[in-house]
Design an enzyme around this catalytic site. Sequence first.
Site, PDB file in Angstrom:
ATOM      1  N   GLY A 123       0.805  -1.093   0.001  1.00 32.24           N
ATOM      2  CA  GLY A 123      -0.156   0.306  -0.004  1.00 32.24           C
ATOM      3  C   GLY A 123       0.939   1.268   0.008  1.00 32.24           C
ATOM      4  N   SER A 124       0.510   2.464  -0.472  1.00 35.45           N
ATOM      5  CA  SER A 124       1.040   3.627  -0.463  1.00 35.45           C
ATOM      6  C   SER A 124       0.670   4.299   0.890  1.00 35.45           C
ATOM      7  CB  SER A 124       0.497   4.763  -1.669  1.00 35.45           C
ATOM      8  OG  SER A 124       0.930   4.104  -3.012  1.00 35.45           O
ATOM      9  N   GLY A 125       1.738   5.402   0.968  1.00 33.35           N
ATOM     10  CA  GLY A 125       1.528   6.007   2.455  1.00 33.35           C
ATOM     11  C   GLY A 125       2.514   5.527   3.321  1.00 33.35           C
ATOM     12  N   HIS A 126       3.548   4.772   2.788  1.00 36.14           N
ATOM     13  CA  HIS A 126       4.593   4.470   3.615  1.00 36.14           C
ATOM     14  C   HIS A 126       6.054   5.097   3.269  1.00 36.14           C
ATOM     15  CE1 HIS A 126       1.932   1.503   5.388  1.00 36.14           C
ATOM     16  NE2 HIS A 126       1.962   0.833   4.131  1.00 36.14           N
ATOM     17  N   LYS A 164       5.620  -7.830   2.674  1.00 36.95           N
ATOM     18  CA  LYS A 164       5.249  -7.617   4.029  1.00 36.95           C
ATOM     19  C   LYS A 164       3.969  -8.412   4.233  1.00 36.95           C
ATOM     20  CE  LYS A 164       4.871  -2.898   3.857  1.00 36.95           C
ATOM     21  NZ  LYS A 164       4.757  -3.048   2.400  1.00 36.95           N
ATOM     22  N   ASP A 185      -1.451  -8.303   1.114  1.00 36.85           N
ATOM     23  CA  ASP A 185      -0.254  -8.235   0.454  1.00 36.85           C
ATOM     24  C   ASP A 185       0.029  -9.656  -0.047  1.00 36.85           C
ATOM     25  OD1 ASP A 185      -0.295  -5.749   2.125  1.00 36.85           O
ATOM     26  OD2 ASP A 185       1.492  -5.292   1.053  1.00 36.85           O
ATOM     27  N   HIS A 206      -0.352   1.160   9.545  1.00 40.75           N
ATOM     28  CA  HIS A 206      -1.492   1.423   8.577  1.00 40.75           C
ATOM     29  C   HIS A 206      -2.752   2.264   9.546  1.00 40.75           C
ATOM     30  CE1 HIS A 206       0.280  -1.955   6.548  1.00 40.75           C
ATOM     31  NE2 HIS A 206      -0.118  -1.450   5.586  1.00 40.75           N
TER      32      HIS A 206
END
Lengths: 212, 212, 333, 333
Positions: free
Chosen positions: D53-56, D104, D109, D219
Amino acid sequence: MTDAVTLAGLRAWVQGFAALVAEQKEKLTALDAAIGDADHGINMDRGMTAVLAALDSDDTLTSAAALFKKVGMTLVSSVGGASGPLYGTFFLRLGMACGDVDSLGPEDLAKALRAGLDGVVARGKAEAGDKTMYDALAPAIDALDDALDSGNGLREGMAAAVTAAESGRDATTPMLARKGRASYLGERSVGHQDPGATSSALLIRAAATALG
Amino acid sequence: MTDAVTLAGLRAWVQGFAALVAEQKEKLTALDAAIGDADHGINMDRGMTAVLAALDSDDTLTSAAALFKKVGMTLVSSVGGASGPLYGTFFLRLGMACGDVDSLGPEDLAKALRAGLDGVVARGKAEAGDKTMYDALAPAIDALDDALDSGNGLREGMAAAVTAAESGRDATTPMLARKGRASYLGERSVGHQDPGATSSALLIRAAATALG
Amino acid sequence: MKKLINDPATVVNEALLGIEAAHPELRVDHENKVVIRGDAPVSGKVGLVSGGGSGHEPLHGGFVGPGMLDAACAGEVFTSPVPDQMLAATKAVDGDAGVLHIVKNYTGDVMNFEMAAELAAAETGVDVVSVVTDDDVAVKDSLYTAGRRGVGVTVVLEKIAGAAAEQGRPLNDVAEMAKLVNANGRSMGMALTSCTVPAAGKPTFELGEDEMEIGIGIHGEPGRERVPLAPAKQVAEMLVEPIVSDLPFGRGDGVIAFVNGMGGTPLIELYLMYNEVARILDGNGIQVARSLVGPYITSLEMAGCSVTLVKVTDDLVELWDAPVKTPALRWGV
Amino acid sequence: MKKLINDPATVVNEALLGIEAAHPELRVDHENKVVIRGDAPVSGKVGLVSGGGSGHEPLHGGFVGPGMLDAACAGEVFTSPVPDQMLAATKAVDGDAGVLHIVKNYTGDVMNFEMAAELAAAETGVDVVSVVTDDDVAVKDSLYTAGRRGVGVTVVLEKIAGAAAEQGRPLNDVAEMAKLVNANGRSMGMALTSCTVPAAGKPTFELGEDEMEIGIGIHGEPGRERVPLAPAKQVAEMLVEPIVSDLPFGRGDGVIAFVNGMGGTPLIELYLMYNEVARILDGNGIQVARSLVGPYITSLEMAGCSVTLVKVTDDLVELWDAPVKTPALRWGV
Ligand SMILES: Nc1ncnc2c1ncn2[C@@H]1O[C@H](COP(=O)(O)OP(=O)(O)O)[C@@H](O)[C@H]1O
Ligand SMILES: Nc1ncnc2c1ncn2[C@@H]1O[C@H](COP(=O)(O)OP(=O)(O)O)[C@@H](O)[C@H]1O
Ligand SMILES: [Mg+2]
Ligand SMILES: [Mg+2]
Ligand SMILES: [Mg+2]
Ligand SMILES: [Mg+2]
């Protein structure tokens, strides 16, 4: 009277599910915020919106197999997260089980739904009580089977499935999550309704409305 | 009656200033938050706390020159920001002007204060109306001079200085800042009292209490 | 106040202990709160000393190392260091080729560095030249103010002057290069939130949920104006337009484009902002020679960003590309 | 919601445009949202593909480049990418030496990468081996859960596996190295604030002014427990103790010590935290071989930090030190 389900009915089911997901988007996301990562409604809505577009733009969907394969592939390719592969696999297996037909009887539909559920289990290894979508889907399909076995028609069977799905959904609230993100919370997952079980109850409700 | 100021009185002035700064620390910082960077009270209190420690630990401070040099160097070395060099220079010049004496008369004191003010100007180039500590210090020292010229004693002179410092301080509120951080705000600096002018008014008040 | 600290009074000292522990290649003079290049003084090399209030990390301590600064003085949060610190730093990096003081244009920083230079002249024979950065176009009519603030350009200047010094250029050359960068650089910043000075304990200013500050500095100072929240595209225009028209930057100019995070804004937003900035520059026919995106000159945990443009010639780009090995900027080695 | 964005629906796509503009040495496949090493596929080299996911950010796209990843798939914010993306990435980096998927451990995922591997096997002959990171000790009794989350170790693993691949080691070796890092790594995180998924518009959870969450993931998930705010020293103990006792790490062990920022916590606090962590390790006789301090695997604008320890042998340290040239990690070149 015939209980046969037509291709149009199956399409109506998918479209009805998309509508319910869009309507419940915030609700599903809020449930996921409590025990997950606040995206279930967003994920499912993104996926079902893509599905609607795919159905419109594709006129080769002349069999249940083709229709559900399209739905499944579209979900797999657009949702991501846990629910993408799970709902995607559900529809892919459902389509394979329906086969190249443009209408099918209640028993065949029930078998196909069970095949879809088996796909979810194969992919996610969920068991009853893990606090997942399984806990809404499984009771619903069991209820449908029982109803048909005891001689009821599709309408009664679907009505029973909806009741079972929704009580299965509600039953996830006291559960301790053992699958998915919610499981990271341990005890803190108790007391919250599972988002995936909630969207799965919508799936069954949409089926009842379109097919029942 | 003699108006001569003793070394003990000068020490009492510095200690009184430290006490007022400690007491007004939050107030000074809040004023700086409005038009600066929210640290003036913190800076001055850090500095004057260091000064008190320095005075205690040093018994070589047997002249006004030595005393104020110590105060000035300590402020320069512990405050930082704009107020460190400005107050530091004020006390350094004050000390040089007082010279190697352990007591001095009102006129000499007034001259020395003027030298300190000149140091602030030399360092910071502030002019009247720039909305800085100058706007509290300059009127105060003018008032002291006037009072002494017209034959009043130190007590009256200091009382006049306090009045002038505090009205000078209040007069900074409507001013548009032209020096220091507040100047970055342009029009938005109008309507706020200048923190440095506020601490300088405390400096004069402490002087009046200790020497007046 | 929610911070990962022990005591507001010891934040800077404890952070310096962490820098020392994390970067064995650096030396830290804890008494004077100076981060020093491990092999300083490098004899025959101009020593670069900068410093300022803390709370802008990685600036300046994160830029100490081969190819950039020789020493950085850490003041209290948002408060200029004191002359003693700059004097100690100057002595520590004096390699008999002179020392350059890089000073951001704030009254406190300028006056404290001034006093330090006076003391250095008196106590040691070392030549000290000072360059002041004043690139913040948010400060208008700077003739009637303390002048423009030194912000983003400071990062670019320290990199380029550091490279020039590393090449063994004499003090005046290095100072000239530094002034050239400042003369050709402009910046503008904005904030979505305020920030909290640890010793103050509460936010420096309050911002509504639907407001942002345009033209802020790096000390949680309120900005020039408070406007309604706007999309990134418009924010980019509000920042880039005043920069471009100020120098001005024109068609065909090559620039180092630097989108800086204020500390609390995540990288995903900074890259999104960079995309908007790059588009605007492209629309103006301005060529991006090099870019830098990330939190390099921050304002504690403030959410927001700033844009810095520096007009560059090939030789400046060469100096930008030269090897640098510091905690926060590292390439070519 | 205060963010520098245009539209929650396009945040990821626009950030990718920014990454492409800022890093000419990288390629971006916008249709599949994949960041690709410019010279991929490198023939004869094992291709490393990660994603999530994005945001990391900077994870994973900021780790693409020589010495680390060959490609990174960007999912929607906090949502695993879809198999199509991983398939496209796998094809793009296939240098005829096989491809390693670095995943991860999150249900989404894992399942999406699984489907991608199935598709890759079906559509192309390429060998794909997957390694899953699951280092988060905050997840207890992982036998009855989806298992531990993959967090900070992922960064260390991608660096070390990337170095092994760059040396031309075969797929199985590279995979073994990766598994070794995961097996010897543990992490624990905490949050001072929540974060807001752009499409959701409000914070994932609410935290009181005097509360913090211990044992959070990346998250914005709520953590294991909510406790009163504590000084950095105690926070460090709450994070390090469970890590050390879990592996366990013992006297004389050498480690890579990584203090990670969650996105909204400034560097000055991370260095302060690192100082506390280093002290505790020292007290336990654990030697820090290498350290990393900064925001490398974040959770949007969340304020907080995580600690990761990886027990290392000399050869792992050698791989850690090997040249790497990516937007977020760069040394030795
Ligand atoms: N292993 C699994 N088997 C079945 N359902 C699962 C499993 N893991 C998660 N789920 C379902 O997926 C839902 C979460 O979906 P979503 O939020 O879209 O994905 P993610 O958790 O990746 O963000 C959960 O509420 C749960 O019902
Ligand atoms: N050039 C100057 N001349 C005289 N006083 C000044 C000048 N610049 C700033 N000041 C004074 O300093 C005060 C601010 O001090 P302080 O907040 O401690 O330093 P900083 O602005 O560096 O944070 C202002 O309120 C003003 O009175
Ligand atoms: Mg979710
Ligand atoms: Mg101030
Ligand atoms: Mg200050
Ligand atoms: Mg998700």
